[in-house]
Enzyme design. Structure first.
Site, short mmCIF file in Angstrom:
data_model
loop_
_atom_site.label_atom_id
_atom_site.label_comp_id
_atom_site.label_asym_id
_atom_site.label_seq_id
_atom_site.Cartn_x
_atom_site.Cartn_y
_atom_site.Cartn_z
N ASP A 138 0.84 -1.20 0.00
CA ASP A 138 0.00 0.00 0.00
C ASP A 138 0.88 1.26 0.00
O ASP A 138 0.57 2.24 -0.67
CB ASP A 138 -0.92 -0.02 1.22
CG ASP A 138 -1.70 -1.33 1.31
OD1 ASP A 138 -2.43 -1.63 0.36
OD2 ASP A 138 -1.54 -2.06 2.31
N HIS A 171 -4.75 -3.25 6.55
CA HIS A 171 -4.54 -3.50 5.11
C HIS A 171 -5.90 -3.89 4.54
O HIS A 171 -6.29 -5.06 4.50
CB HIS A 171 -3.54 -4.64 4.89
CG HIS A 171 -3.54 -5.12 3.47
ND1 HIS A 171 -3.07 -4.35 2.42
CD2 HIS A 171 -3.99 -6.26 2.90
CE1 HIS A 171 -3.22 -5.01 1.29
NE2 HIS A 171 -3.78 -6.17 1.55
P1 NAX Z 1 -2.86 -17.88 -4.40
O1 NAX Z 1 -4.28 -18.31 -4.28
O2 NAX Z 1 -2.20 -17.81 -5.74
O3 NAX Z 1 -1.94 -18.80 -3.49
C1 NAX Z 1 -2.26 -19.08 -2.18
C2 NAX Z 1 -1.65 -20.43 -1.86
O4 NAX Z 1 -1.84 -20.66 -0.48
C3 NAX Z 1 -2.30 -21.58 -2.62
O5 NAX Z 1 -1.29 -22.32 -3.28
C4 NAX Z 1 -2.99 -22.39 -1.53
O6 NAX Z 1 -2.96 -23.78 -1.79
C5 NAX Z 1 -2.13 -22.03 -0.32
N1 NAX Z 1 -2.80 -22.20 0.96
C6 NAX Z 1 -4.09 -22.01 1.29
N2 NAX Z 1 -4.31 -22.31 2.57
C7 NAX Z 1 -3.10 -22.68 3.08
C8 NAX Z 1 -2.67 -23.12 4.34
N3 NAX Z 1 -3.53 -23.26 5.35
N4 NAX Z 1 -1.37 -23.42 4.51
C9 NAX Z 1 -0.49 -23.32 3.50
N5 NAX Z 1 -0.84 -22.92 2.25
C10 NAX Z 1 -2.13 -22.60 2.06
O7 NAX Z 1 -2.79 -16.46 -3.65
P2 NAX Z 1 -1.67 -15.35 -3.75
O8 NAX Z 1 -1.98 -14.47 -4.88
O9 NAX Z 1 -0.34 -15.98 -3.66
O10 NAX Z 1 -2.01 -14.52 -2.42
C11 NAX Z 1 -1.76 -15.05 -1.15
C12 NAX Z 1 -2.38 -14.19 -0.07
O11 NAX Z 1 -1.81 -12.88 -0.11
C13 NAX Z 1 -3.89 -13.99 -0.23
O12 NAX Z 1 -4.50 -14.10 1.05
C14 NAX Z 1 -3.98 -12.54 -0.68
O13 NAX Z 1 -5.22 -11.96 -0.34
C15 NAX Z 1 -2.83 -11.93 0.07
N6 NAX Z 1 -2.35 -10.63 -0.40
C16 NAX Z 1 -1.92 -9.77 0.53
C17 NAX Z 1 -1.40 -8.55 0.21
C18 NAX Z 1 -0.93 -7.60 1.24
O14 NAX Z 1 -0.57 -6.48 0.88
N7 NAX Z 1 -0.90 -7.95 2.52
C19 NAX Z 1 -1.35 -8.11 -1.22
C20 NAX Z 1 -1.41 -9.22 -2.19
C21 NAX Z 1 -2.36 -10.32 -1.81
O15 NAX Z 1 -3.65 -9.91 -2.13
#
Ligand code: NAX
Length: 350
Positions: free
Chosen positions: A181, A209
């Site tokens: 952000d 966030h």
């Molecule tokens: P993806 O859906 O591409 O990847 C997430 C991965 O996490 C998947 O491979 C899934 O199998 C795995 N997963 C789910 N539950 C799990 C668990 N209990 N233990 C281990 N692995 C698990 O998402 P991606 O684009 O990589 O984003 C990941 C996270 O970042 C999301 O929650 C997203 O909302 C968050 N973000 C946070 C941001 C921030 O600024 N704080 C910005 C970017 C993003 O939106």
């Protein structure tokens, strides 16, 4: 001495360069959600040395849920195919105890995305349970110097849940990511002012966030001067600027069909670097950390503040004057954090 002083020096260089005695021991870095989009951008940069230093060997522990393990195997193949000199080992696992064994840095990226029809409360409940297990596993297995960065959303409250479920780990080791952000806000200001991103300093994100975050343009500087000198359009600063930063994630999903990944991975890297390096005296960065009571924020709430690091410990910058406008905006985001905390109260051990 048979080789004289020159031979002695050469033998010393040899010893320190080749027998490994001077090599640092590997840093254990655990990454959850390692087969996801952000993981794909993040992992090669960690393994290359860019994050923890080009003299720091890395042992990666990559954590996924069972359905992600096949894709994770492919990620591991690609990491191996990079032949990174600093990459000591890679372990891919769905077992949290294994994944966090000896970890020095835990990057909690994985979480379940919000689906159509899902209320915020539902998402908090589902992901909250995940972060209970991760907090407990970090508590049981991590190295004593462990630091944690939560990226998976809702990251502030997920971090709060994990922290509360790992009571022996000091609160100042827990962080949630608002650097993306900050970077989005810098980029928007630079474009409007017609300057470079690097000209902007002291741009802090306050609060959650989420779409209530407050990018503080009133204390930010452009080339050391108040933002208003370069952007006199106060209506834009109070209106579209804030709204666009708050909604940037949604705009990227609308354009790309996928959420931000490369920029999120980059922000995670910059967060870790900023926590580990001394912050220049004329700057600060945004990280969500456990409140110490500053700015009227309830102690322990994971809230984004301006943060400075002395290279070993990071602290909240005190005494920043938010002004009436900023205080009102910050309060909205704080209220949301308190609501989220109330929604997950059953997941927080007393
Ligand atoms: P993806 O859906 O591409 O990847 C997430 C991965 O996490 C998947 O491979 C899934 O199998 C795995 N997963 C789910 N539950 C799990 C668990 N209990 N233990 C281990 N692995 C698990 O998402 P991606 O684009 O990589 O984003 C990941 C996270 O970042 C999301 O929650 C997203 O909302 C968050 N973000 C946070 C941001 C921030 O600024 N704080 C910005 C970017 C993003 O939106």
């Amino acid at each position: 001495m048979p080789f004289g002083i020159t031979g002695f020096l050469i033998s010393l260089v040899y010893r320190f360069s080749y027998d490994g005695s001077s090599m640092k021991s590997p840093l254990v870095v655990s990454v959850t959600g390692a087969a996801g989009q952000i993981g794909y951008s993040l992992l090669p940069r960690i393994a290359s040395g860019q994050v923890f230093g080009y003299d720091q060997p890395i042992s990666l522990r990559l954590i996924e849920i069972e359905p992600g393990m096949k894709a994770l195997a492919g990620v591991v193949m690609e990491l191996n195919d990079c032949a990174f000199p600093l990459l000591e080992s890679i372990e891919a696992t769905s077992d949290l105890d294994h994944g966090f064994t000896g970890t020095n840095w835990a990057l909690l990226v994985g979480s379940v995305p919000r689906k159509a029809g899902m209320e915020r409360k539902d998402l908090l409940g589902i992901n909250g349970k995940i972060f209970i297990g991760q907090g407990q596993a970090i508590e049981r297995n991590a190295a004593t110097d462990v630091n944690v960065l939560v990226v998976g959303n809702p990251c502030n409250t997920n971090c709060l849940i994990a922290m509360k479920n790992a009571p022996s780990i000091p609160e100042d080791r827990w962080h949630a990511m608002t650097r993306l952000d900050e970077n989005r806000a810098k980029s928007a200001l630079a474009e409007k002012a017609g300057c470079h991103n690097r000209d902007i300093t002291k741009l802090a994100i306050w609060g959650n966030h989420s779409s209530t975050l407050y990018p503080d343009f009133e204390n930010a500087l452009i080339n050391g001067d108040p933002v208003g000198k370069y952007i006199p359009d106060r209506a834009w600063l109070e209106g579209d600027f804030i709204k666009d930063v708050q909604q940037r994630g949604a705009a990227i999903i609308a354009a790309r069909g996928l959420s931000s990944a490369a920029s999120a991975a980059h922000a995670a890297i910059e967060t870790v670097q900023s926590l580990r390096e001394v912050t220049p005296t004329d700057d600060w960065h945004s990280v969500a950390v456990a409140s110490n009571g500053s700015y009227g924020v309830e102690k322990g709430l994971i809230c984004s503040f301006p943060i400075r690091s002395n290279g070993t410990a990071a602290s909240i910058v005190e005494g920043v004057d938010l002004g009436e406008f900023g205080k009102a905006k910050f309060q909205l985001s704080l209220n949301e954090l308190l609501e989220e905390k109330a929604m997950v109260s059953d997941l927080l051990p007393k």
